[in-house]
Design an enzyme around this catalytic site. Sequence first.
Site, mmCIF file in Angstrom:
data_model
loop_
_atom_site.group_PDB
_atom_site.id
_atom_site.type_symbol
_atom_site.label_atom_id
_atom_site.label_comp_id
_atom_site.label_asym_id
_atom_site.label_seq_id
_atom_site.Cartn_x
_atom_site.Cartn_y
_atom_site.Cartn_z
ATOM 1 N N GLY A 115 2.794 2.610 -2.398
ATOM 2 C CA GLY A 115 2.649 3.347 -3.650
ATOM 3 C C GLY A 115 1.336 4.104 -3.697
ATOM 4 O O GLY A 115 1.293 5.291 -4.041
ATOM 5 N N GLY A 170 0.776 -1.229 0.000
ATOM 6 C CA GLY A 170 0.000 0.000 0.000
ATOM 7 C C GLY A 170 0.810 1.283 0.000
ATOM 8 O O GLY A 170 0.226 2.373 0.019
ATOM 9 N N TYR A 205 -1.500 1.362 -11.919
ATOM 10 C CA TYR A 205 -2.080 2.679 -12.175
ATOM 11 C C TYR A 205 -3.491 2.566 -12.734
ATOM 12 O O TYR A 205 -4.379 3.321 -12.344
ATOM 13 C CB TYR A 205 -1.197 3.489 -13.126
ATOM 14 C CG TYR A 205 0.155 3.804 -12.542
ATOM 15 C CD1 TYR A 205 0.278 4.445 -11.326
ATOM 16 C CD2 TYR A 205 1.319 3.461 -13.216
ATOM 17 C CE1 TYR A 205 1.523 4.742 -10.783
ATOM 18 C CE2 TYR A 205 2.567 3.752 -12.691
ATOM 19 C CZ TYR A 205 2.663 4.387 -11.475
ATOM 20 O OH TYR A 205 3.883 4.674 -10.945
#
Length: 144
Positions: free
Chosen positions: A81, A79, A115
């Site tokens: 990032g 977690g 992403y």
Amino acid sequence: MLTREFAAFENLSEYCDITEERLHRAMFEGHAVVEGLIAFDGTKPIGYALFYPNFSSFRGHRGLYLEDIYINSDHRGKGLGKAMLSEIARRAISRGYERIDFLVLNWNESAVRFYEKLGAVRDKDERHFKFTDEAFRRLSEPPA
């Protein structure tokens, strides 16, 4: 320095010649141009992000450009990032900014999935160009 670790991860070590002094000037001295976050495990740095303001002329959006985000391989999937990206987004919103832009190397599919899972949109029509080194110096010369 985590930047060198990131460059090795991206197979770009030959281009990584930053020094602590140059990074310090860019972040903290007069006319600083970049901000950053560092993640620690105790006192050991394990991740970082570097970002700076940008502008999208077609949409009129102010935003932050995410130059780097890197988490040491031993600490991925925990977690960090997402936490860093969330903090960058909070900073952007607090300034009235509307976006975060960044590039991902084509081969880094795990980053692309990460992403996209968070809602990022990939623009498949653009190519990244840059003027650097000798080409940059030649471009800055007055016309003959």
